[in-house]
Design a protein around this motif. Sequence first.
Motif, PDB file in Angstrom:
ATOM      1  N   ALA A 293      -8.454  -6.904  -2.873  1.00 18.23           N
ATOM      2  CA  ALA A 293      -6.964  -7.335  -3.262  1.00 18.23           C
ATOM      3  C   ALA A 293      -6.881  -8.817  -3.625  1.00 18.23           C
ATOM      4  CB  ALA A 293      -5.922  -6.851  -2.049  1.00 18.23           C
ATOM      5  N   SER A 294      -7.603  -9.929  -3.042  1.00 13.11           N
ATOM      6  CA  SER A 294      -7.282 -11.113  -3.374  1.00 13.11           C
ATOM      7  C   SER A 294      -7.902 -11.395  -4.544  1.00 13.11           C
ATOM      8  CB  SER A 294      -7.991 -11.807  -2.143  1.00 13.11           C
ATOM      9  OG  SER A 294      -9.487 -11.507  -2.153  1.00 13.11           O
ATOM     10  N   GLU A 295      -8.809 -10.517  -5.223  1.00 15.34           N
ATOM     11  CA  GLU A 295      -9.521 -10.830  -6.262  1.00 15.34           C
ATOM     12  C   GLU A 295      -8.372 -10.221  -7.443  1.00 15.34           C
ATOM     13  OE1 GLU A 295     -14.290 -10.612  -5.045  1.00 15.34           O
ATOM     14  OE2 GLU A 295     -13.193  -8.856  -6.087  1.00 15.34           O
ATOM     15  N   VAL A 296      -7.669  -9.159  -7.177  1.00 15.86           N
ATOM     16  CA  VAL A 296      -6.668  -8.701  -8.183  1.00 15.86           C
ATOM     17  C   VAL A 296      -5.827  -9.730  -8.323  1.00 15.86           C
ATOM     18  CG1 VAL A 296      -5.032  -6.816  -8.600  1.00 15.86           C
ATOM     19  CG2 VAL A 296      -7.284  -6.359  -7.742  1.00 15.86           C
ATOM     20  N   TRP A 297      -5.333 -10.497  -7.234  1.00 17.22           N
ATOM     21  CA  TRP A 297      -4.247 -11.508  -7.295  1.00 17.22           C
ATOM     22  C   TRP A 297      -4.888 -12.722  -8.202  1.00 17.22           C
ATOM     23  CZ3 TRP A 297       0.665 -12.436  -6.617  1.00 17.22           C
ATOM     24  CH2 TRP A 297       1.395 -13.810  -6.675  1.00 17.22           C
TER      25      TRP A 297
ATOM     26  N   TRP B  98       2.505  -6.342  -4.914  1.00 14.86           N
ATOM     27  CA  TRP B  98       3.031  -6.263  -3.300  1.00 14.86           C
ATOM     28  C   TRP B  98       3.429  -4.709  -3.129  1.00 14.86           C
ATOM     29  CZ3 TRP B  98       1.650 -10.205  -0.692  1.00 14.86           C
ATOM     30  CH2 TRP B  98       1.467 -11.510  -1.318  1.00 14.86           C
ATOM     31  N   THR B  99       3.790  -3.993  -4.163  1.00 14.67           N
ATOM     32  CA  THR B  99       4.100  -2.565  -3.755  1.00 14.67           C
ATOM     33  C   THR B  99       2.655  -1.744  -3.484  1.00 14.67           C
ATOM     34  OG1 THR B  99       5.933  -2.434  -5.336  1.00 14.67           O
ATOM     35  CG2 THR B  99       4.791  -0.330  -4.709  1.00 14.67           C
ATOM     36  N   PHE B 100       1.339  -2.276  -4.249  1.00 13.09           N
ATOM     37  CA  PHE B 100       0.116  -1.543  -4.047  1.00 13.09           C
ATOM     38  C   PHE B 100      -0.308  -2.029  -2.796  1.00 13.09           C
ATOM     39  CE2 PHE B 100      -4.262  -2.975  -4.137  1.00 13.09           C
ATOM     40  CZ  PHE B 100      -4.791  -1.743  -4.503  1.00 13.09           C
ATOM     41  N   VAL B 101      -0.252  -3.201  -2.332  1.00  8.58           N
ATOM     42  CA  VAL B 101      -0.662  -3.668  -1.017  1.00  8.58           C
ATOM     43  C   VAL B 101       0.023  -3.365   0.181  1.00  8.58           C
ATOM     44  CG1 VAL B 101      -0.570  -5.995   0.423  1.00  8.58           C
ATOM     45  CG2 VAL B 101      -1.426  -6.020  -1.810  1.00  8.58           C
ATOM     46  N   TYR B 102       1.447  -2.974   0.170  1.00  9.27           N
ATOM     47  CA  TYR B 102       1.827  -2.622   1.367  1.00  9.27           C
ATOM     48  C   TYR B 102       2.345  -0.818   1.238  1.00  9.27           C
ATOM     49  CZ  TYR B 102       2.750  -7.093   3.147  1.00  9.27           C
ATOM     50  OH  TYR B 102       2.453  -8.341   3.653  1.00  9.27           O
ATOM     51  N   ALA B 103       2.159  -0.208   0.119  1.00 10.99           N
ATOM     52  CA  ALA B 103       2.419   1.221  -0.187  1.00 10.99           C
ATOM     53  C   ALA B 103       1.332   2.098   0.144  1.00 10.99           C
ATOM     54  CB  ALA B 103       3.071   1.365  -1.357  1.00 10.99           C
ATOM     55  N   LEU B 104       0.119   1.417  -0.571  1.00 12.02           N
ATOM     56  CA  LEU B 104      -1.169   2.332  -0.477  1.00 12.02           C
ATOM     57  C   LEU B 104      -2.028   1.797   0.787  1.00 12.02           C
ATOM     58  CD1 LEU B 104      -2.164   1.735  -4.249  1.00 12.02           C
ATOM     59  CD2 LEU B 104      -0.999   3.782  -3.119  1.00 12.02           C
TER      60      LEU B 104
ATOM     61  N   PRO C 167      -6.387 -10.048   1.900  1.00 10.98           N
ATOM     62  CA  PRO C 167      -6.278 -10.006   3.162  1.00 10.98           C
ATOM     63  C   PRO C 167      -5.296  -9.436   3.769  1.00 10.98           C
ATOM     64  CG  PRO C 167      -5.271 -11.813   1.957  1.00 10.98           C
ATOM     65  CD  PRO C 167      -5.824 -11.003   0.765  1.00 10.98           C
ATOM     66  N   PHE C 168      -4.779  -8.344   3.539  1.00  9.64           N
ATOM     67  CA  PHE C 168      -3.994  -7.314   4.049  1.00  9.64           C
ATOM     68  C   PHE C 168      -4.756  -6.204   4.806  1.00  9.64           C
ATOM     69  CE2 PHE C 168      -2.550  -9.222  -0.106  1.00  9.64           C
ATOM     70  CZ  PHE C 168      -1.322  -9.940   0.332  1.00  9.64           C
ATOM     71  N   ASP C 169      -5.780  -6.622   5.142  1.00  5.96           N
ATOM     72  CA  ASP C 169      -6.526  -5.469   5.717  1.00  5.96           C
ATOM     73  C   ASP C 169      -6.474  -5.173   7.383  1.00  5.96           C
ATOM     74  OD1 ASP C 169      -7.790  -7.771   6.069  1.00  5.96           O
ATOM     75  OD2 ASP C 169      -9.513  -6.915   6.115  1.00  5.96           O
TER      76      ASP C 169
END
Length: 567
Positions: free
Chosen positions: A387-391, A561-567, A246-248
Amino acid sequence: MVSVPVVRTVVFTVVIFGVFCNISPPVYGQLTTVSITALPPIVNQPVSPAPKKYQNATIPVTSEPNYSPSISSTENEIYSTTWTTIHTTPKRPVDVSCLPLHLMGEMDHLTQEEFTSKLTDSCRYDRLIKPTTPSPLEVDMQIDLTHIESSEAQQMKSYILVQLGYKDSRLKYDTFSPKRGNIQGEEPLRNKIWIPHLTVRNERESAVMGLDGKDIFVQIKPDGEVKYSYRMTLTFYCWMNLKKFPFDYQICGITWISWSYDTTNLRLNWAKLNPVQIARNLHLTEFVLDSSWTESSTLPASFSTGGLAGNYSALTFKFKLRREIGYYIMDYFLPSMFLVATSWVTFWLQADASAPRAVLGTSTMLSFITLNGGLTKNLPKVSYIKASEVWFLGCSTFIFCSMAEFAFVNVIWRRRKQVEMKKPSSKHILIGAVTPSLARKHVRRAGSFNSLHKSRSCTSLEEKSENEKQDYQNNYLTVHSFPTSIQSVPTIRIANGSSDELIDLEDSVTTIPVPEKLGRTNGHAHQGWTTMTPHEVANWIDKKSRIAFPVGFIIFNLFYWTFVYAL
């Protein structure tokens, strides 16, 4: 005698009088009888009746200008003559009420209903065709976005006020009604005039809003400029990329396109001033509107032949939506963290507490699966990983590993034999816990070999020299027995400088001769070996898990969280 000009004047007067009195004009070929009594100058002579041959005489009258009937009369006679005229009218009667409006004088005294009825009468105005222009008709468009929300998966719902502006020269009235201002009306006025038909290309459903009637407003200016406004509710498709959900953030658009007129007849343009207005109090329940822009394009028709073939003008309003993460942090990520931490409580329970540890692990896993199901039930079934499925996979892995750790510890706890290891380190404890029988087999194999060499050495003691005896003495294994009060494993050491006796009853020492090489090798190899009880091993694993699992979960969060906000 009645002259021809007098007859024509009378006939014309009768026709004009009939027109203004709503008397239907004669049709082609109808005979009209006009009785005219001509009075001669009054003289002082007795009046005598007209001769019978002149009474009720019927004289044909044509439309020829030089035609004049020849009637012989006397000066003192009264002629009562009836003319029959034949009117040669066109096949289609001339309706004076459909004359051009500029020939009907000023109409400021008419009401708006009467004036619009004359202005849009079917004999002057055809509402089925667009205004005639030498070039494509230019239609300007403005929208006011009042509300937008996410309705279903990949669908958005919005409330929009749309305004179209164009010029229709057929509705120009400034010359024959100069004092009249703008004509304004609602749906009845809209049904009298031509309106451009636009459709939304990516709509699911749409409707014009309204309580008592449809919210439609039409304004006609004296120069023929038309403003057509309506308020609509629109549900449209927005194809989303959910890889970072949900970071889209999503880019959606609404495309209006001309329905029946291609680019050679009609062209859509965004208004030059404020083409898009967004309500200041616009609040989206799940997204934040970051930016918006407009585009103009030409789109081909779906068919290459037929009435809808060609290229059509289109206008697109695009906007960028960023998903609000606060809801998902509070309702998904934090609860899932608490569930993972709850699964670590089993590390503080005793290893043989099977019931509470099993119930805690399974309930934690089921709760987390239910929590994730509530998040994904409204999402489309896509083939890629979100990303939610990775979590979800990461957290469920930690919960599963905590349950697996309980099963492993419980198995060790129920063992009866002690665990032998080279060193009391993490590596050797885990190796000894996994394969505890290997070390015991190795020790037993070495012991059996030493017992065989003992018998061989005893038969040759007397035949050896003193130096050889000394060498054998230096390579004996001495086993000390301890009092029964001390419960520990007997230790094995190399006897140096002991006597030739194999068994010393006073010290309770048993000496076993071994080869020189074997004594050197195995003596050093088994010198540091130690043992632990199964309970000690199980407790040691639980203590290490109390640190290893939280540290691993923190590292997983850093990467996630690095993957979510950096990529």
